[in-house]
Scaffold this active site. Structure first.
Site, PDB file in Angstrom:
ATOM      1  N   SER A 285       6.736  10.008  10.848  1.00  0.00           N
ATOM      2  CA  SER A 285       6.460   8.578  10.988  1.00  0.00           C
ATOM      3  C   SER A 285       5.007   8.185  10.712  1.00  0.00           C
ATOM      4  O   SER A 285       4.069   8.904  11.054  1.00  0.00           O
ATOM      5  CB  SER A 285       6.811   8.152  12.410  1.00  0.00           C
ATOM      6  OG  SER A 285       6.307   6.877  12.661  1.00  0.00           O
ATOM      7  N   ARG A 331       1.191   2.067   2.826  1.00  0.00           N
ATOM      8  CA  ARG A 331       1.854   3.269   2.290  1.00  0.00           C
ATOM      9  C   ARG A 331       1.603   3.504   0.808  1.00  0.00           C
ATOM     10  O   ARG A 331       1.417   4.648   0.385  1.00  0.00           O
ATOM     11  CB  ARG A 331       3.355   3.139   2.523  1.00  0.00           C
ATOM     12  CG  ARG A 331       3.656   3.156   3.983  1.00  0.00           C
ATOM     13  CD  ARG A 331       5.076   2.818   4.282  1.00  0.00           C
ATOM     14  NE  ARG A 331       5.246   2.920   5.728  1.00  0.00           N
ATOM     15  CZ  ARG A 331       6.374   2.685   6.355  1.00  0.00           C
ATOM     16  NH1 ARG A 331       7.440   2.312   5.678  1.00  0.00           N
ATOM     17  NH2 ARG A 331       6.434   2.797   7.663  1.00  0.00           N
TER      18      ARG A 331
END
Ligand SMILES: Cc1cc2nc3c(=O)[nH]c(=O)nc-3n(C[C@H](O)[C@H](O)[C@H](O)COP(=O)(O)OP(=O)(O)OC[C@H]3O[C@@H](n4cnc5c(N)ncnc54)[C@H](O)[C@@H]3O)c2cc1C
Length: 639
Positions: A285, A331
């Site tokens: 995560s 990301r």
């Protein structure tokens, strides 16, 4: 004729949703009972929608291919779910969440939808808390939060590293309440094979019972697709192996436009591929980047164990390149930065395709117990997979396919270009532009399902109250069923030598190599060529044992791969068309001198919505111009 009517309400951004809700057409309680709605999918969006629509009094038929709705892919979500509660008093607000999402998506999302997603985020958290979702709490008992990439506030609510699972259990309990009341009828182990369109409106679906193989017809006044994303087009991804695009793709071929298919998120922190036989990758995560520091050795090809490399010989490349956001850059930025280091020869491990995610400093400062409380199950998962204890040594991570921002085009009401067909959650393109920020998918999926769709769908259904129950004994249902069965039989009749997984793996490799973290024109054209060749081979040499009228997982896989070949072609066409870099779509030809994405707002500030025009024919591109009234399009910088 203008085909993309986004139906954005008039007025100030912050007032649009309130105004919409006060003026939307309603369906009275007596009429709701006469209306049937099909919801395909039982993740946070589908189970949320089915429960909320059932609670409102509609007759809902809810489908999923798993044996239980609570195994939908949402169960895999780890890190958290965002909301603009501002419990930390750190300057958060609905506007700031909206702004972070618009900027995070590199100005390629529709303002009004994103603002609404931010607006309903607080309702989502209240609702889940009321359903008993055990969100982490701080010492005083109030809900705790942490940070995710691309933001400077702490707005992510979490339940250890199992947020998706706990939220899905909440959805499952609200769904079960409706099943008990009789407002929702559940159809597990059913795969939607096609959409039935009658007189231009979505009127039902064709499914296959995955246990018996029986092909079934289901009619309804409206159909909602909550069927998730298409990240498994890369074969190796963080998604559940059965996640697929088939329902959305079939709807696309019936007239629903597909938007921004090339916007695919590659997640920076996954356990690297360990061998050739793997069928999936595991996510670590993003929440770990709250405390973990990402680094590679400062010297090329340094094969010393991580703990033997002294501090001054380490390159914390995210902190170095992006001091303002450090390890918590979004990301797309983090993934490309890791790729850049590995391509330059600084990667670690045997393959050189990995970087360190190190908790040494956090453990020293906060103690092992504090780290265990926050991420215990993720550390355990990592240890089980790799045999390495991340409390002792850094994790090794590398980017992998994860999430799809692209999806079915929807208007403000979440309706596709087929009247009566809705798409919610990851299946639509709506809220994340060219790059999704962490923890905003659960937020959007649950928001769409519980709070948005139940308010918008009545605008359509109010005009459907005079339509009697949809009969499935019509020529349209008959033709659709026949066509769906023929397609499966065609696959079964090939009788070649290679399995569906073999083809999927080859397709995934081409996609990863040429249409992954970075793309260029030559590579994209090459990928198109290779995929067409592979597709031809697929239709000549596929082997599926067994028959159509029994449990046949090879047939399920083959049918999904067949659709992936077609979607791959559109995805690449979209990537070729977009001659700019934005968010996760990084065209090597369009970058700044320091390797950052170079947008072209003048020519590409639009949503690319593709229309299917027939087998073997080119798609038609429709452009939804994006108008930014509340934010200014700026160069996205995390430095
Ligand atoms: C490993 C991992 C971790 C993640 N962690 C986070 C996180 O911490 N926070 C966050 O916000 N997001 C996270 N995400 C993203 C998030 O989990 C998903 O985007 C979200 O759960 C999607 O929900 P959904 O309701 O749209 O679809 P899904 O949960 O994918 O559900 C799809 C449903 O559709 C059904 N379905 C699909 N096709 C058919 C068909 N043809 N016929 C019948 N049924 C069909 C399936 O059975 C399933 O019920 C993570 C993703 C991954 C892969």
């Amino acid at each position: 004729m203008e085909k993309l009517i986004s139906k954005i309400p008039e007025g100030q951004l912050a007032q649009k949703w309130t105004r919409f809700k006060s003026s939307v057409k309603l369906v009275n309680p007596a009429n709701k009972k006469k209306i049937d709605i099909i919801v395909v999918g039982t993740g946070l969006s589908g189970a949320g929608a089915a429960s909320a629509l059932g609670e409102l009094g509609y007759n809902v038929k809810n489908f999923c291919y798993q044996d239980s709705p609570r195994r939908a892919h949402s169960v895999a979500a780890q890190g958290g779910i965002n909301a603009a509660k501002n419990y930390q008093n750190d300057g958060d607000s609905t506007f700031r969440l909206f702004y972070d999402m618009i900027k995070g998506g590199d100005y390629r999302a529709r303002e009004a939808n994103v603002f609404r997603a931010a607006e309903v985020s607080n309702q989502v958290i209240d609702h889940f808390t009321a359903l008993g979702v055990p969100f982490a709490r701080d010492y005083g008992g109030t809900l705790d939060t942490r940070s995710f990439g691309g933001v400077q506030v702490s707005r992510t609510f979490y339940a250890k590293g199992q947020t998706g699972q706990q939220c899905l259990l909440g959805c499952y309990s609200s769904l079960n309440r409706q099943i008990k009341k009789g407002t929702v009828k559940m159809y597990p182990r059913r795969e939607m094979l096609d959409l039935v369109v009658i007189d231009g409106k979505a009127r039902g679906i064709i499914t296959r019972n995955l246990i018996t193989g029986e092909i079934e017809r289901h009619g309804a006044h409206a159909v909602v697709l909550a069927t998730g994303g298409y990240g498994t087009i890369y074969y190796l991804s963080t998604l559940a192996v059965n996640s697929n695009a088939s329902a959305a793709w079939k709807a696309h071929k019936k007239g629903a436009f597909f938007a921004n298919p090339s916007f695919v998120q590659i997640h920076p922190t996954c356990v690297p591929q360990l061998n050739e036989f793997q069928s999936k990758l595991t996510l670590m995560s993003e929440s770990l980047r709250n405390d973990g520091r990402v680094w590679v050795p400062g010297k090329k090809d340094d094969k010393r164990p991580a703990n033997n490399i002294p501090e001054e010989e380490r390159d914390y490349f995210l902190e170095r390149r992006y001091p303002a956001f450090g390890n918590l850059v979004p990301r797309d930025v983090a993934s490309r930065a890791a790729k850049e280091r590995c391509d330059a020869g600084y990667g670690i491990g045997e393959t050189g395709l990995a970087v360190n995610l190190d908790f040494r400093d956090a453990i020293k400062k906060q103690g092992k117990k504090a780290i265990e409380n926050k991420y215990g199950n993720l550390f355990e998962m990592y240890n089980t997979i790799t045999g390495v204890d991340p409390y002792q040594e850094p994790m090794r991570i590398y980017p992998a396919g994860h999430y799809t921002m692209g999806g079915l085009w929807v208007d403000y009401e979440l309706m596709t270009t087929i009247p009566g067909l809705y798409a919610i959650g990851e299946a639509n393109f709506s809220d994340h532009g060219a790059n999704r920020l962490g923890a905003s998918s659960l937020m959007q999926a649950a928001g769409d399902g519980y709070f948005v769709l139940p308010n918008t769908i009545s605008n359509y259904l109010a005009d459907e109250i005079r339509i009697p129950r949809i009969s499935t004994e019509t020529p349209e249902f008959e033709a659709c069923e026949k066509e769906a069965a023929e397609k499966l039989n065609k696959l079964l009749s090939i009788k070649g030598k290679q399995t569906a997984a073999t083809f999927h793996k080859k397709l995934g490799k081409i996609m990863w190599d040429f249409v992954g973290m970075t793309r260029n024109e030559t590579g994209l054209k090459k990928a198109l060529e290779l995929i067409r060749e592979l597709q031809t081979e697929f239709w000549k040499d596929l082997n599926i044992p067994g028959t159509i009228s029994e449990l046949n997982m090879e047939l399920e896989k083959a049918s999904r791969v067949a659709d992936y070949f077609e979607l791959a072609e559109l995805l690449i066409t979209d990537a070729l068309n977009r001659k700019e870099s934005c968010g996760a779509h990084f065209r090597e030809e369009y970058q700044t001198s320091d390797g950052e994405a170079l947008r072209n707002d003048k020519e590409y500030a639009y949503v690319a919505a593709w229309e299917f025009t027939g087998e073997g024919k080119p798609h038609i591109l429709h452009k939804e111009e994006l108008k930014f009234e509340e934010v200014e399009m700026k160069v996205r910088s995390y430095k």
